[in-house]
Design a protein around this motif. Structure first.
Motif, PDB file in Angstrom:
ATOM      1  N   GLN A 124      10.723  14.777  -8.022  1.00  0.00           N
ATOM      2  CA  GLN A 124      11.443  14.568  -9.281  1.00  0.00           C
ATOM      3  C   GLN A 124      12.706  13.722  -9.075  1.00  0.00           C
ATOM      4  O   GLN A 124      13.814  14.109  -9.461  1.00  0.00           O
ATOM      5  N   VAL A 125      12.536  12.564  -8.458  1.00  0.00           N
ATOM      6  CA  VAL A 125      13.656  11.662  -8.187  1.00  0.00           C
ATOM      7  C   VAL A 125      13.521  10.416  -9.052  1.00  0.00           C
ATOM      8  O   VAL A 125      12.477  10.139  -9.650  1.00  0.00           O
ATOM      9  N   ASP A 126      14.599   9.633  -9.107  1.00  0.00           N
ATOM     10  CA  ASP A 126      14.615   8.403  -9.892  1.00  0.00           C
ATOM     11  C   ASP A 126      14.417   7.161  -9.037  1.00  0.00           C
ATOM     12  O   ASP A 126      14.100   6.100  -9.567  1.00  0.00           O
ATOM     13  N   VAL A 127      14.627   7.270  -7.730  1.00  0.00           N
ATOM     14  CA  VAL A 127      14.460   6.125  -6.840  1.00  0.00           C
ATOM     15  C   VAL A 127      13.821   6.609  -5.542  1.00  0.00           C
ATOM     16  O   VAL A 127      14.272   7.590  -4.939  1.00  0.00           O
ATOM     17  N   VAL A 128      12.782   5.903  -5.124  1.00  0.00           N
ATOM     18  CA  VAL A 128      12.214   6.078  -3.787  1.00  0.00           C
ATOM     19  C   VAL A 128      12.377   4.743  -3.075  1.00  0.00           C
ATOM     20  O   VAL A 128      11.797   3.736  -3.497  1.00  0.00           O
ATOM     21  N   TYR A 129      13.182   4.726  -2.031  1.00  0.00           N
ATOM     22  CA  TYR A 129      13.450   3.458  -1.353  1.00  0.00           C
ATOM     23  C   TYR A 129      12.848   3.472   0.057  1.00  0.00           C
ATOM     24  O   TYR A 129      12.736   4.504   0.711  1.00  0.00           O
ATOM     25  N   GLY A 130      12.447   2.293   0.502  1.00  0.00           N
ATOM     26  CA  GLY A 130      11.870   2.154   1.823  1.00  0.00           C
ATOM     27  C   GLY A 130      12.937   2.119   2.896  1.00  0.00           C
ATOM     28  O   GLY A 130      13.867   1.313   2.832  1.00  0.00           O
ATOM     29  N   LEU A 131      12.814   2.993   3.878  1.00  0.00           N
ATOM     30  CA  LEU A 131      13.744   3.057   5.005  1.00  0.00           C
ATOM     31  C   LEU A 131      13.024   2.537   6.246  1.00  0.00           C
ATOM     32  O   LEU A 131      12.025   3.116   6.694  1.00  0.00           O
ATOM     33  N   GLU A 155       0.813  -1.225   0.000  1.00  0.00           N
ATOM     34  CA  GLU A 155       0.000   0.000   0.000  1.00  0.00           C
ATOM     35  C   GLU A 155       0.846   1.275   0.000  1.00  0.00           C
ATOM     36  O   GLU A 155       0.344   2.354  -0.335  1.00  0.00           O
ATOM     37  N   LEU A 156       2.134   1.155   0.347  1.00  0.00           N
ATOM     38  CA  LEU A 156       3.017   2.320   0.327  1.00  0.00           C
ATOM     39  C   LEU A 156       3.359   2.771  -1.088  1.00  0.00           C
ATOM     40  O   LEU A 156       3.984   3.818  -1.272  1.00  0.00           O
ATOM     41  N   LEU A 157       2.950   1.987  -2.080  1.00  0.00           N
ATOM     42  CA  LEU A 157       3.192   2.375  -3.473  1.00  0.00           C
ATOM     43  C   LEU A 157       2.611   3.751  -3.768  1.00  0.00           C
ATOM     44  O   LEU A 157       3.220   4.555  -4.485  1.00  0.00           O
ATOM     45  N   THR A 158       1.451   4.054  -3.214  1.00  0.00           N
ATOM     46  CA  THR A 158       0.809   5.354  -3.462  1.00  0.00           C
ATOM     47  C   THR A 158       1.704   6.496  -3.011  1.00  0.00           C
ATOM     48  O   THR A 158       1.917   7.475  -3.747  1.00  0.00           O
ATOM     49  N   GLU A 159       2.270   6.391  -1.813  1.00  0.00           N
ATOM     50  CA  GLU A 159       3.134   7.450  -1.294  1.00  0.00           C
ATOM     51  C   GLU A 159       4.454   7.497  -2.056  1.00  0.00           C
ATOM     52  O   GLU A 159       4.997   8.577  -2.308  1.00  0.00           O
ATOM     53  N   MET A 160       4.979   6.332  -2.433  1.00  0.00           N
ATOM     54  CA  MET A 160       6.217   6.300  -3.221  1.00  0.00           C
ATOM     55  C   MET A 160       6.022   7.005  -4.558  1.00  0.00           C
ATOM     56  O   MET A 160       6.878   7.787  -5.004  1.00  0.00           O
ATOM     57  N   TRP A 161       4.890   6.742  -5.200  1.00  0.00           N
ATOM     58  CA  TRP A 161       4.601   7.351  -6.499  1.00  0.00           C
ATOM     59  C   TRP A 161       4.477   8.867  -6.355  1.00  0.00           C
ATOM     60  O   TRP A 161       5.001   9.623  -7.178  1.00  0.00           O
ATOM     61  N   ARG A 162       3.796   9.299  -5.307  1.00  0.00           N
ATOM     62  CA  ARG A 162       3.630  10.736  -5.071  1.00  0.00           C
ATOM     63  C   ARG A 162       4.972  11.416  -4.844  1.00  0.00           C
ATOM     64  O   ARG A 162       5.246  12.502  -5.384  1.00  0.00           O
ATOM     65  N   LEU A 163       5.838  10.770  -4.034  1.00  0.00           N
ATOM     66  CA  LEU A 163       7.157  11.333  -3.774  1.00  0.00           C
ATOM     67  C   LEU A 163       8.003  11.417  -5.041  1.00  0.00           C
ATOM     68  O   LEU A 163       8.714  12.401  -5.266  1.00  0.00           O
ATOM     69  N   MET A 164       7.925  10.384  -5.871  1.00  0.00           N
ATOM     70  CA  MET A 164       8.714  10.398  -7.107  1.00  0.00           C
ATOM     71  C   MET A 164       8.291  11.550  -8.006  1.00  0.00           C
ATOM     72  O   MET A 164       9.137  12.211  -8.639  1.00  0.00           O
ATOM     73  N   ASP A 165       6.991  11.807  -8.059  1.00  0.00           N
ATOM     74  CA  ASP A 165       6.499  12.906  -8.888  1.00  0.00           C
ATOM     75  C   ASP A 165       6.822  14.268  -8.274  1.00  0.00           C
ATOM     76  O   ASP A 165       7.299  15.177  -8.963  1.00  0.00           O
ATOM     77  N   SER A 166       6.584  14.418  -6.988  1.00  0.00           N
ATOM     78  CA  SER A 166       6.740  15.732  -6.353  1.00  0.00           C
ATOM     79  C   SER A 166       8.198  16.130  -6.196  1.00  0.00           C
ATOM     80  O   SER A 166       8.548  17.304  -6.326  1.00  0.00           O
ATOM     81  N   ALA A 173      14.348   8.695   0.530  1.00  0.00           N
ATOM     82  CA  ALA A 173      13.859   7.642   1.426  1.00  0.00           C
ATOM     83  C   ALA A 173      12.404   7.895   1.812  1.00  0.00           C
ATOM     84  O   ALA A 173      11.956   9.036   1.943  1.00  0.00           O
ATOM     85  N   LEU A 174      11.677   6.801   2.031  1.00  0.00           N
ATOM     86  CA  LEU A 174      10.346   6.832   2.619  1.00  0.00           C
ATOM     87  C   LEU A 174      10.386   5.951   3.859  1.00  0.00           C
ATOM     88  O   LEU A 174      10.577   4.738   3.767  1.00  0.00           O
ATOM     89  N   ARG A 175      10.241   6.570   5.026  1.00  0.00           N
ATOM     90  CA  ARG A 175      10.294   5.820   6.274  1.00  0.00           C
ATOM     91  C   ARG A 175       8.986   5.050   6.490  1.00  0.00           C
ATOM     92  O   ARG A 175       7.900   5.560   6.221  1.00  0.00           O
ATOM     93  N   TYR A 176       9.139   3.818   6.982  1.00  0.00           N
ATOM     94  CA  TYR A 176       7.957   3.002   7.248  1.00  0.00           C
ATOM     95  C   TYR A 176       8.310   1.948   8.288  1.00  0.00           C
ATOM     96  O   TYR A 176       9.491   1.684   8.565  1.00  0.00           O
ATOM     97  N   ASP A 177       7.288   1.357   8.872  1.00  0.00           N
ATOM     98  CA  ASP A 177       7.473   0.271   9.833  1.00  0.00           C
ATOM     99  C   ASP A 177       7.324  -1.058   9.109  1.00  0.00           C
ATOM    100  O   ASP A 177       6.306  -1.303   8.444  1.00  0.00           O
TER     101      ASP A 177
END
Length: 334
Positions: free
Chosen positions: A119-126, A106-117, A197-201
C-alpha cells in the motif's frame, strides 16, 4: 486510444536509441500486457535525437495503437524530456524508465505487486549492482549520493535513478512543481508519502553508448545540491572564515619576516591582502551567483520544454501548447 484513463502509463525518454528502441518497445509492451492486459499506454519522448530514433519510432507507432510519441523541438535533457512525458501521461499508475534497457522492464510485475501488497505510492528501483559501468562512474555516483545525503534537506536513497512506479496522486503533485532546474528523484523524495525500494541488478546498455556524459552528470549533481539544500551558502561562509584564518597566519608570517629583515618591501603584505580578499570574494560570489542565476531563470517563467509534434497511431499534430494543456489535448484526440 480510449478516452478513459488507462491503468498504466509507461514514460520513456529517448536520445539516440535507434539500435535499441525496437527491442525496448517489444520487452516493455510484453511486461505491460502481463500486468494490465491491454489497458496501458506507452509514451516515448524523443529528446532531440541526432540519429534515426524518430524514424524508427514512427514505424512502431504505425503498428501499435497504445504508443504515443512526443517529439521535442530540440534537446532539453533527460529530466525535462521525462517531465514532458509525465505531462502527457493519463494512467492511474505511471512507470518511468530509460529506453536503454539498463533497467529491466520485466520488473514492472514485481513493482506492481509491491505497490498493492505494501500500500505504497512509489516503488523505486534500488541498484544492487551496476554492470557495464566504469569504476570512475560508480565511484563518482557514490560520492555524489554521499554528499547529497549529508547536506541535502530531502532523504534521497543512494544508487537510485528514475526507474520507479508511481500512483497518480504523486504524478499530479510532481506536475504542479514548476522549477526549471529539475532533479526528479529528489522532487519525488520531497513529495513524501510511503515509498519502498526494489533491489535489482542494473544491466549494461543494450546498444550504443551512454548519452549522459560527465558534463551533464555534473550539471545534474549541481541541480540536486542547489535545489534541495542551502548548505553551499553556509559552506561559503565557512570557507570564508577558513581563508580568513589562513590570511591571519600569513599576516603573522609577514610581520615575523619584516621583524627579522627577511622580506622584500611591500611584496609579502600585498600578497597577503590579495589572498585574503580575492579568495574570499571569489568563493562567496561563485556560490551566491549560482543561486542568484537559478532564481533569475525561474523568474522568467518560460515553458519547461517545447514540443514539435505529438503522434499517435491514428493522428499526428503539430503543437505549441503549454505543458498544463497537454493532458486536455491528449484526451481530446482520443
Amino acid at each position: 486510444m480510449s478516452k478513459s484513463p488507462p491503468k498504466l502509463s509507461i514514460v520513456a525518454p529517448c536520445h539516440n536509441e535507434q539500435n535499441g528502441i525496437e527491442e525496448f518497445h517489444r520487452r516493455t509492451s510484453a511486461a505491460a500486457k502481463e500486468v494490465v492486459g491491454e489497458d496501458y499506454e506507452l509514451i516515448f519522448v524523443n529528446d532531440g535525437s541526432g540519429d534515426d530514433t524518430w524514424t524508427v519510432m514512427r514505424k512502431l507507432v504505425a503498428l501499435d495503437p497504445r504508443l504515443v510519441l512526443i517529439n521535442l523541438a530540440r534537446r532539453h535533457g533527460h529530466q525535462l524530456a521525462l517531465t514532458a512525458g509525465l505531462e502527457m501521461c493519463r494512467g492511474e499508475r505511471v512507470l518511468t524508465i530509460d529506453s536503454d534497457l539498463q533497467d529491466p522492464p520485466e520488473l514492472l510485475t514485481e513493482m506492481w505487486r509491491l505497490m498493492d501488497s505494501e500500500q505504497v505510492d512509489v516503488v523505486y528501483g534500488l541498484r544492487a549492482e551496476r554492470f557495464g559501468e566504469t569504476r570512475f562512474k560508480r565511484s563518482t555516483a557514490a560520492l555524489f549520493y554521499w554528499l547529497l545525503q549529508r547536506i541535502g534537506d530531502v532523504n534521497i536513497p543512494s544508487n537510485v535513478g528514475d526507474f520507479r512506479l508511481m500512483t497518480r496522486r504523486v504524478v499530479d503533485i510532481l506536475k504542479a512543481m514548476p522549477e526549471q532546474h529539475r532533479f526528479i528523484r529528489g522532487m519525488i523524495g520531497w513529495i513524501g508519502f510511503r515509498q519502498i525500494a526494489l533491489r535489482y541488478d542494473r544491466n549494461p546498455r543494450f546498444a550504443g553508448s551512454s548519452q549522459y556524459p560527465l558534463s551533464r552528470m555534473m550539471i545534474l549533481a549541481l541541480d540536486a545540491l542547489t535545489g534541495f539544500s542551502t548548505a553551499p551558502l553556509r559552506m561559503a561562509s565557512y570557507a570564508g572564515f577558513l581563508v580568513g584564518v589562513v590570511g591571519l597566519l600569513m599576516l603573522v608570517y609577514t610581520l615575523g619576516s619584516w621583524a627579522t629583515g627577511h622580506v622584500v618591501d611591500g611584496w609579502t603584505s600585498l600578497t597577503t591582502t590579495v589572498l585574503i580578499l580575492g579568495s574570499l570574494q571569489l568563493i562567496l560570489f561563485g556560490v551566491l551567483g549560482e543561486y542568484v542565476g537559478r532564481m533569475y531563470i525561474e523568474l522568467k517563467r518560460r515553458p519547461l520544454f517545447t514540443i514539435d509534434r505529438i503522434v499517435t497511431h491514428d493522428t499526428e499534430s503539430l503543437t505549441t501548447v503549454q505543458p498544463s494543456q497537454l493532458n486536455a489535448s491528449s484526451e481530446d484526440k482520443g
